[in-house]
Design a protein around this motif. Structure first.
Motif, PDB file in Angstrom:
ATOM      1  N   PRO A  57      -3.358   5.268  -9.486  1.00 30.85           N
ATOM      2  CA  PRO A  57      -3.492   4.895  -7.866  1.00 30.85           C
ATOM      3  C   PRO A  57      -2.286   4.200  -7.565  1.00 30.85           C
ATOM      4  CG  PRO A  57      -4.314   3.270  -9.692  1.00 30.85           C
ATOM      5  CD  PRO A  57      -3.738   4.577 -10.428  1.00 30.85           C
ATOM      6  N   TYR A  58      -2.081   4.283  -6.245  1.00 30.94           N
ATOM      7  CA  TYR A  58      -0.954   3.767  -5.460  1.00 30.94           C
ATOM      8  C   TYR A  58      -1.264   3.188  -4.200  1.00 30.94           C
ATOM      9  CZ  TYR A  58       1.926   7.048  -8.388  1.00 30.94           C
ATOM     10  OH  TYR A  58       2.511   7.947  -9.173  1.00 30.94           O
ATOM     11  N   CYS A  59      -0.657   1.992  -4.024  1.00 34.19           N
ATOM     12  CA  CYS A  59      -0.860   1.293  -2.654  1.00 34.19           C
ATOM     13  C   CYS A  59      -0.372   2.374  -1.533  1.00 34.19           C
ATOM     14  CB  CYS A  59      -0.407  -0.080  -2.576  1.00 34.19           C
ATOM     15  SG  CYS A  59       1.507   0.016  -2.452  1.00 34.19           S
ATOM     16  N   ALA A  60      -0.964   1.955  -0.368  1.00 35.36           N
ATOM     17  CA  ALA A  60      -0.435   2.855   0.832  1.00 35.36           C
ATOM     18  C   ALA A  60       1.028   3.114   0.886  1.00 35.36           C
ATOM     19  CB  ALA A  60      -1.258   2.582   2.093  1.00 35.36           C
ATOM     20  N   VAL A  61       1.612   1.629   0.987  1.00 36.37           N
ATOM     21  CA  VAL A  61       3.283   1.864   1.145  1.00 36.37           C
ATOM     22  C   VAL A  61       3.784   2.750   0.121  1.00 36.37           C
ATOM     23  CG1 VAL A  61       5.178   0.082   1.232  1.00 36.37           C
ATOM     24  CG2 VAL A  61       3.015  -0.414   2.267  1.00 36.37           C
TER      25      VAL A  61
END
Length: 334
Positions: free
Chosen positions: A257-261
Motif C-alpha cells: 500500500p502507498y498513500c496517494a502522494v
C-alpha cells in the motif's frame, strides 16, 4: 301391622304391595326406584350412585364423566379414566404423543397438554449439554450461562483440554469482546467464539484469534482489511513514507500500500506540460499522444493558450498548437 310393612325410600309411604325393590339399604315402590335425573325406572337395570342418589348409566355418562384429552370423547363406565391433575384419558388413549407407547404403569410427563414417555420427553425438552448434547441427569454438576449449559467434564479447552477446578456451577464474570463470549469461572477464563467450541485464553490467542498481518499481535478492536488480510489501524501505513492509511485514499503496487502522494511521485505518469504526476485522484482526466501525457487542463495551445482537450491539434516539434495558430504561423506576417 305397620311395623311389618317397609316404607318407600322416595315417598316414605308404607309399601303394601308384596313386590318392591330393596337397594341402597332402603325399600322402594317399584315405580319409585328411578334415575334421580331423568326418572327412568332402574328396576333390573345398572345404575351408579352419585351424591347418595341413583343415576342411570346414560345420565351418569352425560353429567359426571370426563372428556378424553386425546379423542375428546366421553370416558364412559366401560373404560378406565386415567387422570393427571385436571386432564383425563381413556386407558387406550393414554399413550406417548411422540412414539405412541402406552404410558400405563410407566413414568411419564405432560408438556403443553401432551403426554410423553420418559425417553421422548428427555429427547425433546430436557436440558442438554452444549458440548456433548447429552441430557443432564439429576444431580449432575454443570456450568451455566443464561440458556447455555455444560457438564463440568465437558467444559474444557478444545485444544489443551484444560478444565476448571472447584466448579460451583456458576460463572463469576461474563463479557463480550469482538462478538466473542468470554466466561470466567473461578480463576480461569474461557472463550467461546462460535457458541459451541471452548478455548482457554492462551489457546484462543495461539490458534483462533485474528492477528495483525504486520505486527502479528492480536486485534482486540476494529482494524483494517487489505487484500483480505487484517491489520491494526496504526500498522496499516504507506510503505514509502510510513503515513497511516486508515481512512485515507491509497493505492497498491505489487501488493504493497502507498498513500496517494507517494504513489503519484513514485509510479504515476508525469504531465509533459507541468511535470506533475498524473494520479487520476478526484477523477482527473488526462490525454496521451506519442508517448507523452498531459493533464486535461494542461493540454493547451503553446501559442494562444486555449484548451485543446477534445479538439484537433497540430504538433510543432515538442509543442502542441491549434489549427488557427498553425495556419497563422505557416502563412507568416501579413
Amino acid at each position: 301391622m305397620r311395623m311389618l310393612k317397609p316404607r318407600c325410600g322416595l315417598c316414605e309411604e308404607l309399601i303394601f304391595s308384596g313386590s318392591y325393590i330393596r337397594a341402597l339399604n332402603s325399600e322402594w315402590h317399584l315405580n319409585h326406584f328411578s334415575c334421580w335425573h331423568c326418572d327412568v325406572s332402574l328396576n333390573g337395570k345398572r345404575y351408579v350412585l352419585t351424591d347418595d342418589h341413583p343415576c342411570c348409566i346414560s345420565c351418569y355418562e352425560e353429567n359426571f364423566t370426563n372428556r378424553c384429552r386425546v379423542c375428546t370423547n366421553k370416558i364412559g363406565l366401560d373404560s378406565r379414566d386415567i387422570s393427571y391433575k385436571d386432564q383425563h384419558w381413556h386407558e387406550s388413549c393414554f399413550t406417548c404423543f411422540r412414539c405412541s407407547l402406552s404410558l400405563l404403569e410407566k413414568a411419564f410427563a405432560v408438556k403443553h397438554e401432551k403426554s410423553y414417555c420418559e425417553v421422548c420427553y428427555d429427547r425433546e425438552f430436557s436440558s442438554r449439554c452444549e458440548s456433548c448434547e447429552e441430557v443432564f441427569q439429576p444431580g449432575t454438576r454443570k456450568i451455566q450461562y443464561k440458556s447455555k449449559q455444560w457438564h463440568d467434564s465437558c467444559f474444557h479447552c478444545k485444544v489443551c483440554k484444560t478444565k476448571v477446578e472447584e466448579i460451583d456451577g456458576r460463572t463469576s464474570s461474563v463479557g463480550i469482546a469482538k462478538d466473542v463470549l468470554i466466561i470466567k469461572v473461578g480463576s480461569k477464563s474461557f472463550i467461546i467464539p462460535n457458541d459451541k467450541d471452548i478455548y482457554c485464553v492462551r489457546c484462543f490467542e495461539d490458534k483462533i484469534a485474528t492477528k495483525c498481518t504486520k505486527c502479528k499481535n492480536i486485534l482486540t478492536t476494529g482494524g483494517v482489511t487489505f487484500r483480505n488480510e487484517p491489520w491494526h489501524k496504526e500498522c496499516f501505513v504507506c510503505v514509502h513514507c510510513n503515513g497511516q492509511l486508515a481512512g485515507q485514499k491509497f493505492a497498491s503496487r505489487e501488493d504493497k500500500p502507498y498513500c496517494a502522494v507517494c504513489f503519484g511521485e513514485l509510479f504515476a505518469k508525469r504531465c509533459a506540460s507541468c511535470s506533475q504526476p498524473i494520479t487520476g485522484q478526484g477523477g482527473t482526466r488526462f490525454i496521451s499522444f506519442e508517448g507523452r501525457h498531459w493533464h486535461s487542463m494542461c493540454f493547451i495551445c503553446a501559442l494562444c493558450q486555449k484548451s485543446m482537450a477534445g479538439k484537433g491539434f497540430i504538433t510543432d516539434g515538442e509543442d502542441i498548437i491549434c489549427p488557427d495558430c498553425a495556419k497563422d504561423k505557416l502563412m507568416g506576417p501579413g
